[in-house]
Write an enzyme that holds these catalytic residues in place. Structure first.
Site, mmCIF file in Angstrom:
data_model
loop_
_atom_site.group_PDB
_atom_site.id
_atom_site.type_symbol
_atom_site.label_atom_id
_atom_site.label_comp_id
_atom_site.label_asym_id
_atom_site.label_seq_id
_atom_site.Cartn_x
_atom_site.Cartn_y
_atom_site.Cartn_z
ATOM 1 N N CYS A 168 0.829 -1.215 0.000
ATOM 2 C CA CYS A 168 0.000 0.000 0.000
ATOM 3 C C CYS A 168 0.857 1.256 0.000
ATOM 4 O O CYS A 168 0.451 2.294 -0.523
ATOM 5 C CB CYS A 168 -0.953 -0.009 1.188
ATOM 6 S SG CYS A 168 -0.147 -0.191 2.802
ATOM 7 N N HIS A 471 -1.614 1.168 7.439
ATOM 8 C CA HIS A 471 -2.059 1.123 6.046
ATOM 9 C C HIS A 471 -1.955 2.514 5.438
ATOM 10 O O HIS A 471 -2.196 3.525 6.113
ATOM 11 C CB HIS A 471 -3.515 0.641 6.001
ATOM 12 C CG HIS A 471 -4.061 0.465 4.622
ATOM 13 N ND1 HIS A 471 -3.533 -0.408 3.702
ATOM 14 C CD2 HIS A 471 -5.114 1.081 3.997
ATOM 15 C CE1 HIS A 471 -4.230 -0.340 2.578
ATOM 16 N NE2 HIS A 471 -5.184 0.555 2.728
#
Length: 520
Positions: A168, A471
């Protein structure tokens, strides 16, 4: 990380009939029916949405931890804990008790068997669906989701990037760079090339420093990735080829552990810059830059040699001014930069949200002021004064001598303590339009008012508590609309949502035309 809870949490059969029908990446949460970010529990095979949707996967784990009063302590220890789940899109495994991604497996290899079964289900669904999608492509030029925007139907032609296993950090940076028009267009307009080997010998190729041992081209794979985005021909693109090249030429990013998005961005830009200096097919880099006069006309910033599109777009110059407090000797040094790393002032470190009432909100102006204000260097940073002939106490101040076309601002949210790297979770207020940089310039009188104003193009956000976990997602504006990029999922969003984000990296583009604005 090595998780100790797999043996008690991974209990489902790899080919369990309890799995829902259809492709795993499209499975719906059993609570809210959302098909965004589905996770499957490896204890009971139930499917729930991730923490960045409605968080039902985490709630499923939390509900399972409520002790039953009629169970003895030993019985509770033997009971499956529902702590481990698997991402149905990237097949990465996460443990809620460890609060981190898992790299090990059970003695019987159940995690890998479940992963392979989900991949087989995905491939089968893809094969069955391929003919239908191809027919839709032939019948419609808008092969994308249609949303209602201001009462009219609008097509989202944005393409997501598949998570290849904790990638990510890379996806957020790529999506941000793809929405910086001048930078993106330069690469997309380059001719498609083949690397020089075997049957492709004689075709056009990049003469790059990276090709000597590895026979790879970062420029070419970066170009291909940018071309795949915003075409509207697919909902998600897998950047496997680019990631392979990253592994080849950037050893720091090998493996599937979480990485720092800012560190990756710097490595990416530096390697693109070095490779572009080699030129294309015998044509010098300067000749190519001259084709785009907008890039070459005002470009005076060179980093590690000749100028490229990287330095033409992101390159600026700082003046570092140091004054000896004993004799008053002044030393000036000019340093090129591609981004500015800004500290979040210590007085705002406990301010975690915009609406929190204890004290003023930290703004981007506060961070910029802290960066450029006069600072007295501490005992560990004594300045070697050439007049005094020894290290002396001194002051330091930064001025911006030249502003870049795209101003990249990195907020330093991660700080090392004695043993850990902690995150500063402070909310920092930032403007969407009219960031005025004139007061930070060395010679503001030599810059026109429009050349000091910047409008936001993209924001990278880190969700979570530490640099090695959490994330990354990105917000970016494209043709007047804001989008949220969460790996393979792209959603239309609004300005109110963007300004509430806890920014990690901000990309501001120099304003070209006069327009009314709210200055920072």
């Amino acid at each position: 990380m090595e998780c100790p809870h797999l043996s008690s949490s991974v209990c489902i059969a790899p080919d369990s009939a309890k799995f829902p029908n259809g492709s795993p990446s499209s499975w719906c949460c059993s609570v809210c029916r959302s098909n965004k970010s589905p996770w499957v529990c490896l204890t009971c095979s139930s499917v729930h949405c991730g923490r960045y949707v409605n968080g039902h996967a985490k709630k499923h784990y939390e509900d399972a931890q409520v002790p039953l009063t009629n169970h003895k302590k030993s019985e509770k220890q033997d009971k499956p804990q529902h702590t481990v789940c698997m991402d149905c899109s990237s097949y990465s495994t996460y443990c809620y008790r460890c609060d981190d991604f898992v790299v090990n497996d059970t003695k019987l290899g159940l995690v890998q068997k479940v992963r392979e079964h989900l991949q087989n289900l995905e491939n089968s669904a893809f094969t069955a669906d391929r003919h239908r999608k191809r027919k839709l492509l032939e019948n419609s030029s808008l092969n994308s989701k249609l949303l209602k925007v201001n009462g009219s139907t609008a097509a989202i032609c944005a393409t997501g990037l598949r998570n290849l296993g904790n990638t990510c950090f890379m996806n957020a940076i790529l999506q941000s760079l793809s929405n910086i028009e001048q930078f993106c267009c330069y690469f997309k307009e380059l001719p498609a090339v083949e690397l020089r080997n075997g049957k492709t010998a004689g075709r056009r190729t990049y003469h790059t420093r990276s090709q000597g041992d590895n026979n790879v081209s970062l420029v070419e794979e970066f170009r291909k990735t940018l071309c795949a985005l915003w075409q509207g021909s697919q909902t998600a693109f897998s950047p496997e080829s680019l990631f392979y090249v990253v592994w080849k030429i950037m050893p720091n990013f090998r493996g599937y552990q979480q990485q720092d998005a800012h560190e990756f961005m710097r490595y990416l830009l530096d390697h693109l810059h070095l490779e572009l200096q080699g030129g294309f097919n015998g044509v010098s880099r300067s000749s190519i830059l001259q084709e785009n006069s907008a890039l070459s006309a005002s470009n005076k910033c060179c980093i590690n040699g000749a100028s490229t599109v990287v330095t033409a777009i992101f390159g600026g110059i700082l003046q570092n001014e140091v004054n000896c407090l004993i004799c008053g000797t002044e030393s000036r040094k000019f340093d090129p930069f591609l981004d500015l790393s800004l500290d979040i002032p210590s007085q705002f470190r406990n301010k975690r949200s915009k609406n929190q009432e204890n004290g003023p909100v930290c703004s981007l102006r506060d961070c910029l002021r802290s960066f450029t204000d006069l600072e007295e260097l501490d005992e560990t940073e004594l300045y070697m004064c050439h007049k005094c002939k020894k290290k002396q106490k001194s002051t330091k101040k930064f001025w911006i001598q030249k502003l870049p076309k795209v101003l990249c601002l990195h907020l330093k949210r991660f700080h090392w303590t004695a043993y850990l790297r902690n995150k500063v979770d402070t909310y920092v207020e930032f403007p969407l339009r009219g960031l005025d940089m004139k007061c930070y310039l060395l010679e503001p009188e030599n810059s026109g008012p429009e050349h000091c104003l910047y409008d936001l193009a993209a924001v990278v956000v880190h969700h979570g508590s530490g640099v090695g976990s959490g994330h990354y997602t990105a917000y970016a504006t494209h043709e007047g609309r804001w989008f949220h990029f969460n790996d393979s999922t792209v959603t239309l969003t609004d300005e109110d949502t963007v300004v509430k984000a806890k920014a990690y990296i901000l990309f501001y583009v120099e304003r070209q035309a006069k327009a009314g604005s709210d200055k920072l």
